[in-house]
Design a protein around this motif. Structure first.
Motif, mmCIF file in Angstrom:
data_model
loop_
_atom_site.group_PDB
_atom_site.id
_atom_site.type_symbol
_atom_site.label_atom_id
_atom_site.label_comp_id
_atom_site.label_asym_id
_atom_site.label_seq_id
_atom_site.Cartn_x
_atom_site.Cartn_y
_atom_site.Cartn_z
ATOM 1 N N ALA A 254 0.903 -1.084 0.006
ATOM 2 C CA ALA A 254 -0.024 -0.185 0.001
ATOM 3 C C ALA A 254 0.788 1.114 0.040
ATOM 4 O O ALA A 254 1.092 1.966 1.081
ATOM 5 C CB ALA A 254 -1.044 -0.148 1.110
ATOM 6 N N THR A 255 1.597 1.552 -1.210
ATOM 7 C CA THR A 255 2.274 2.760 -1.219
ATOM 8 C C THR A 255 1.607 3.703 -1.458
ATOM 9 O O THR A 255 0.424 3.882 -1.501
ATOM 10 C CB THR A 255 3.279 2.543 -2.492
ATOM 11 O OG1 THR A 255 2.287 2.506 -3.465
ATOM 12 C CG2 THR A 255 4.130 1.197 -2.556
ATOM 13 N N ALA A 256 2.351 5.098 -1.167
ATOM 14 C CA ALA A 256 1.576 6.380 -1.316
ATOM 15 C C ALA A 256 0.758 6.504 -2.688
ATOM 16 O O ALA A 256 -0.181 7.187 -2.754
ATOM 17 C CB ALA A 256 2.589 7.564 -0.996
ATOM 18 N N ALA A 257 1.612 6.105 -3.543
ATOM 19 C CA ALA A 257 0.927 6.287 -4.965
ATOM 20 C C ALA A 257 -0.261 5.236 -5.256
ATOM 21 O O ALA A 257 -1.225 5.802 -6.004
ATOM 22 C CB ALA A 257 2.147 5.967 -6.187
ATOM 23 N N LEU A 258 -0.389 3.990 -4.857
ATOM 24 C CA LEU A 258 -1.377 3.181 -4.652
ATOM 25 C C LEU A 258 -2.608 3.994 -3.982
ATOM 26 O O LEU A 258 -3.749 3.965 -4.366
ATOM 27 C CB LEU A 258 -1.264 1.794 -4.158
ATOM 28 C CG LEU A 258 -2.256 0.966 -4.370
ATOM 29 C CD1 LEU A 258 -2.966 1.069 -5.520
ATOM 30 C CD2 LEU A 258 -1.708 -0.404 -3.592
ATOM 31 N N GLY A 259 -2.074 4.395 -2.741
ATOM 32 C CA GLY A 259 -3.043 4.977 -1.707
ATOM 33 C C GLY A 259 -3.959 6.055 -2.634
ATOM 34 O O GLY A 259 -5.215 6.100 -2.405
ATOM 35 N N ARG A 260 -3.039 6.785 -3.134
ATOM 36 C CA ARG A 260 -3.651 8.217 -4.249
ATOM 37 C C ARG A 260 -4.528 7.537 -5.039
ATOM 38 O O ARG A 260 -5.718 8.207 -5.297
ATOM 39 C CB ARG A 260 -2.726 9.061 -4.689
ATOM 40 C CG ARG A 260 -1.763 10.075 -3.517
ATOM 41 C CD ARG A 260 -0.870 11.003 -4.108
ATOM 42 N NE ARG A 260 -0.019 10.185 -5.185
ATOM 43 C CZ ARG A 260 1.249 9.904 -4.774
ATOM 44 N NH1 ARG A 260 1.655 9.930 -3.494
ATOM 45 N NH2 ARG A 260 2.040 9.336 -5.684
#
Length: 204
Positions: A72-78
């Motif tokens: 759950a990286t920041a990019a995926l979260g966005r």
């Protein structure tokens, strides 16, 4: 059953998928494995498009939404939050699978309801790991095993395809994620396999 690896319950406007494995490609690169970027983005885009096209009111993931801790990286979260903001009335339910137990539940702002194995819903029993044919309680939907079938041609050529396994007590879904493998399985008593190929389903 649909050729996009999903199951659509029209009466309840509910879409079922299994083994999404978001962030698997990210995790492999974190471990130094040179895999291309894109599978996670593609998988989430297909999922969002499918929910929109069908006007789904509820999405049920039969385990393994995230691949691993750190997926759950920041990019995926966005990307996830952008999708959820565009579909605020969509209910998302996750049956906790083995990879979910390793990765941890999705972040609270993802607005995902997490339920255990065997959760009842609309007369169905929701699972990640398929119950055995003999021990299934009610009609079960499950994933986990990434079912596949091998077809052989007269010239000796072979083809491996994802498939559904459908029987009197359970339906096992193929993996929805773009970066997943196949496990060749034989159907149980009274079960049939339905291969997915070029946008069609075919009994084999």
């Amino acid at each position: 059953m649909r050729a996009d690896h999903s199951v659509w319950f029209q009466q309840r406007a509910t879409l079922f998928v299994a083994d999404v494995h978001l962030g698997k490609d990210v995790r492999f690169r974190q471990l130094g494995v040179p895999v291309p970027q894109g599978p996670t983005v593609d998988t989430l885009a297909r999922l969002a498009s499918l929910c929109s096209t069908l006007s789904a009111r509820r999405l049920v993931v039969l385990g393994d939404l995230l691949h691993a801790r750190g997926s759950a990286t920041a990019a995926l979260g966005r990307r996830w939050l952008e999708w959820r903001e565009s579909a605020p009335h969509l209910e998302v339910v996750l049956v906790r699978g083995n990879h979910d137990r390793q990765s941890g539940d999705p972040p609270p702002d993802w607005k995902v309801q997490v339920v255990p194995e065997g959760e009842p819903m609309d007369g169905l029993s929701l699972h990640h790991e398929p119950p055995s044919v003999a021990r299934a309680s009610g009609f079960a939907l499950a994933g986990h095993v990434h079912p596949g079938v091998r077809l052989s041609g007269r010239a000796g050529d072979r083809l491996r395809l994802p498939c559904f396994i459908h029987g009197p007590t359970r339906l096992v879904l193929p993996a929805f994620g773009a970066f997943t493998g196949l496990h060749l399985l034989q159907p149980g008593p009274g079960e049939r396999r339905f291969a997915v190929c070029e946008g069609r389903l075919a009994a084999v």
